[in-house]
Design an enzyme around this catalytic site. Structure first.
Site, PDB file in Angstrom:
ATOM      1  N   CYS A   9      83.254   3.393  -8.809  1.00  9.45           N
ATOM      2  CA  CYS A   9      84.649   3.599  -8.385  1.00  9.45           C
ATOM      3  C   CYS A   9      85.401   2.312  -8.707  1.00  9.45           C
ATOM      4  O   CYS A   9      85.530   1.437  -7.845  1.00  9.45           O
ATOM      5  CB  CYS A   9      84.730   3.941  -6.906  1.00  9.45           C
ATOM      6  SG  CYS A   9      83.724   5.364  -6.418  1.00  9.45           S
ATOM      7  N   ALA A  37      88.646   1.589 -10.250  1.00  8.28           N
ATOM      8  CA  ALA A  37      90.088   1.341 -10.321  1.00  8.28           C
ATOM      9  C   ALA A  37      90.516   0.352  -9.233  1.00  8.28           C
ATOM     10  O   ALA A  37      89.966   0.383  -8.120  1.00  8.28           O
ATOM     11  CB  ALA A  37      90.846   2.661 -10.159  1.00  8.28           C
ATOM     12  N   GLY A  91      89.683  -4.742 -11.093  1.00  4.76           N
ATOM     13  CA  GLY A  91      89.449  -6.138 -10.728  1.00  4.76           C
ATOM     14  C   GLY A  91      87.973  -6.485 -10.675  1.00  4.76           C
ATOM     15  O   GLY A  91      87.528  -7.495 -11.238  1.00  4.76           O
ATOM     16  N   ASP A 118      86.109   6.213 -12.744  1.00  6.58           N
ATOM     17  CA  ASP A 118      86.953   6.574 -11.611  1.00  6.58           C
ATOM     18  C   ASP A 118      87.298   8.050 -11.732  1.00  6.58           C
ATOM     19  O   ASP A 118      87.550   8.558 -12.837  1.00  6.58           O
ATOM     20  CB  ASP A 118      88.232   5.741 -11.567  1.00  6.58           C
ATOM     21  CG  ASP A 118      88.859   5.768 -10.186  1.00  6.58           C
ATOM     22  OD1 ASP A 118      88.526   4.887  -9.363  1.00  6.58           O
ATOM     23  OD2 ASP A 118      89.676   6.676  -9.919  1.00  6.58           O
ATOM     24  N   CYS A 142      86.028  -1.074   2.320  1.00 10.58           N
ATOM     25  CA  CYS A 142      87.060  -1.872   2.985  1.00 10.58           C
ATOM     26  C   CYS A 142      87.347  -1.286   4.367  1.00 10.58           C
ATOM     27  O   CYS A 142      88.498  -1.178   4.784  1.00 10.58           O
ATOM     28  CB  CYS A 142      88.324  -1.938   2.140  1.00 10.58           C
ATOM     29  SG  CYS A 142      88.987  -0.327   1.672  1.00 10.58           S
TER      30      CYS A 142
END
Length: 664
Positions: free
Chosen positions: A313, A315, A318, A337, A439
């Protein structure tokens, strides 16, 4: 004499005004002072008398200015005036410190600091007593009162003060509680006030209260969620060094510093005179605007040059570009993605940063285990999550996330992590590692997902290699996780000043898949069940043997006659039936042993019993007092279903007709 009488009232003041002349007289040589006239002696006596009267009438401060000592030969040596040598000697060795003007500057400052310190201590004591008085008078409102208060515009100052009061009570619940209120009442009121103060729904606030039982830490976490994190950038090591980049940006008018000791490529931007995303260095691909938390999973993955790596995943790219920089643009890197529009952002960033070893894919993460099973050395899975660690970026998370949304994310994450591990090659010489990150700070999206993987696949947790972070949970409320989950890392905004994050590193041990329960656990359960079955069987046999012995000895009395036991009767009937029904039981011979054979015996025995019942029946069934014709018993075909499907429905019907004809 008359002149002396007039000056008698102002003698003390005159002595003070004549002080310089007396001082000069004291300092004269001895030759001059020896000649003392009688007038001067009389004047000294009068001054002594006036000094005594002034001492009785005037304040002590004025009396200390003039000191007279009697019984001196010349009458002048007994005088001690301000500024004389005797006074200097007295001040140096005296304990009297009433004259503050003689202190050194450092002594004055020290005294001022002491006074200030005493004042602060006194104010703190007063505040403490005031807080104690307020705590003693604190009354907990009911939930209904708070709900009625929330219907109108609440006073945030009152709510904030009530939150502080409730947290203080919960911190010392035994001494500060209201005897008529339970802990649940205080917690419920605190939850309602926190939701009103910070704008969360009940579900998320309950989760955060479970994560942070300490009220002070909970408030720090909630405050940190409302404040943005510092702007950070990552230097692209494919094009420039961090030191050179920092110099160039400082010349552009940006105030930058190294972000932390644990990263070699991160820079923090304090302020900037130019837009951070529009500098020539940014357009040239010298850096990427990226949070420090997104550097952690790539550091834990530690890709090597020449590896086959998958960013499942990826996108907006970075982490992918960071992986490519660590691989030095060698090997093969797959950036995937599921959202096609986000894949465009990946392509743009990779071109700008100079990455040329990457293949961009637009597939679902679950498909890689089918397309390339055991095809990668290292995989990074930054799974989609609820975003409870980056609430400052999206305030809608406070009200939009509920239990159903978290459950959907949990299910998706379990599918992705299973697919990611199945795509790894356990036999890779320097790989076979999976890094799982989110996150989010919720346990359901972090430890629960990793623990699910440990139960379903041949894998183990390994140290992440990160020097910062809080250890993951092994026990959390009703959850009991594998002890190795303590090697995972958690990050909180109020502790590490980065976004809330979770990182786990997993090593694949074998390419073979485990069963649903897990091979290791299944073997243990089998062994335990086997031993338990043996034990139960032995106990059952022992109890049956004891019952048989008792029945053999005692038997059963019916109408005064002793009859054999029930089990003996059953055995005898069975033996008689076997002797009489040899023809019926003939098909049961030579079937063999085992579960299938026993099933066949039971079915054939039932069929034989039904045939015997049909022979003895008169063809009528009595229901009440009415005789109704009884339908002939129809037997199912002995042909298995698969064989019947092969031969067709007609053959089955023909066989049934033949069997019915034989029975009639």
């Amino acid at each position: 004499m008359a002149i002396v009488k007039k000056k008698k009232v102002s003698a003390a003041s005159k002595a003070a005004t004549e002080k310089p002349e007396v001082k000069k007289a004291v300092k004269r040589p001895v030759a001059e002072t020896e000649a003392v006239t009688p007038k001067k002696k009389k004047l000294v006596k009068k001054v002594k008398k006036s000094a005594k009267k002034a001492h009785e009438e005037e304040p002590i401060e004025q009396v200390e200015k003039l000191q007279l000592i009697d019984d001196d030969e010349d009458g002048l040596e007994g005088l001690s005036f301000p500024g004389s040598d005797d006074e200097d000697l007295r001040d140096d060795y005296s304990d009297d410190d009433s004259d503050a003007g003689d202190h050194l500057p450092i002594e004055k400052k020290s005294a001022a600091l002491d006074k200030q310190k005493e004042k602060i201590i006194a104010e703190g004591e007063e505040e403490l007593q005031l807080n104690i008085a307020n705590q003693a008078t604190f009354e907990l409102p009911t939930v209904e009162e708070i709900e009625n208060e929330m219907k109108s515009v609440p006073n945030l100052e009152i709510v904030k003060q009530r939150i502080a009061d409730v947290i203080q009570v919960l911190g010392d619940f035994k001494n500060r509680r209201d005897p008529q209120k339970s802990r649940e009442n205080y917690v419920e009121v605190l939850k309602k006030d926190l939701c009103s103060q910070y704008g969360y729904n009940d579900y998320l606030m309950g989760k955060f209260m479970d994560l942070f039982p300490n009220g002070a830490e909970l408030l720090e976490f909630l405050e940190a969620n409302d404040n943005p994190r510092p702007v950070t950038i990552r230097a692209n090591s494919l094009k420039v060094k961090r030191r050179d980049l920092a110099k160039n940006l400082i010349n552009r008018g940006m105030n930058v510093d190294p972000a932390a000791d644990w990263t070699k490529v991160g820079l923090v931007v304090y302020d900037s005179q130019v837009p951070v995303g529009a500098t020539p260095e940014y357009l040239a691909g010298h850096y990427m605007i990226q949070g420090l938390n997104s550097l952690l999973p790539v550091m834990a993955l530690a890709p090597q040059p020449g590896d086959r790596v998958l960013d499942m995943c990826s996108a907006p790219g970075g982490k992918t570009s960071h992986i490519a920089a660590l691989m030095k643009n060698s090997g093969v890197l797959f950036a995937n993605d599921a959202n096609f529009t986000r894949c465009r952002a990946i392509i743009g960033n990779l071109h700008r940063l100079g990455v040329n070893n990457t293949v961009v894919c637009n597939l679902g993460g679950e498909e890689f285990s089918k397309i390339r099973p055991n095809g990668f050395d290292r995989i990074l899975l930054d799974a989609p999550c609820s975003g409870t660690g980056v609430i400052w970026k999206d305030q809608s998370v406070k009200t939009s996330k509920d239990s159903q949304d978290v459950q959907r994310r949990h299910t998706m994450q379990r599918q992705l992590i299973l697919s990611a591990l199945d795509s790894l090659d356990a036999n890779s010489p320097n790989g076979g590692y999976l890094v799982y990150s989110t996150c989010s700070v919720l346990v359901e999206e972090n430890e629960a997902v990793v623990n699910f993987l440990l139960e379903r696949r041949h894998c183990e947790l390994v140290p992440t290699g990160l020097s910062i972070g809080v250890d993951g949970y092994t026990r959390f409320r009703d959850y009991r996780f594998h002890p190795s989950l303590s090697m995972t890392k958690r990050y909180y905004p109020h502790v590490h000043n980065i976004d809330g994050f979770y990182v786990a590193k997993i090593k694949k041990l074998s390419n073979a898949k485990m069963s649903k329960q897990g091979v290791m656990e299944k073997e243990k359960e089998k062994a335990a069940q086997k031993s338990q079955n043996k034990k139960n069987k032995a106990e059952a046999e022992a109890s049956e043997s004891s019952d048989d012995e008792e029945e053999k000895k005692n038997g059963v009395e019916v109408n005064g006659q002793k009859k054999p036991a029930k089990k003996q009767q059953q055995k005898k009937q069975k033996a008689d039936g076997d002797d009489s029904d040899d023809d019926n039981n003939a098909p049961m011979k030579n079937i063999g042993s085992g579960a299938r054979a026993n099933k066949k015996r039971r079915n054939q025995k039932k069929a034989a019993e039904k045939q015997a019942a049909v022979k003895e029946d008169d063809g009528f069934n009595t229901v009440g007092n009415v005789k109704r014709a009884k339908k002939p018993t129809q037997f199912k075909s002995k042909v298995p279903k698969r064989a019947a499907a092969r031969t067709g429905a007609k053959s089955v019907k023909n066989r049934r007709k033949k069997m019915l004809a034989k029975q009639q």
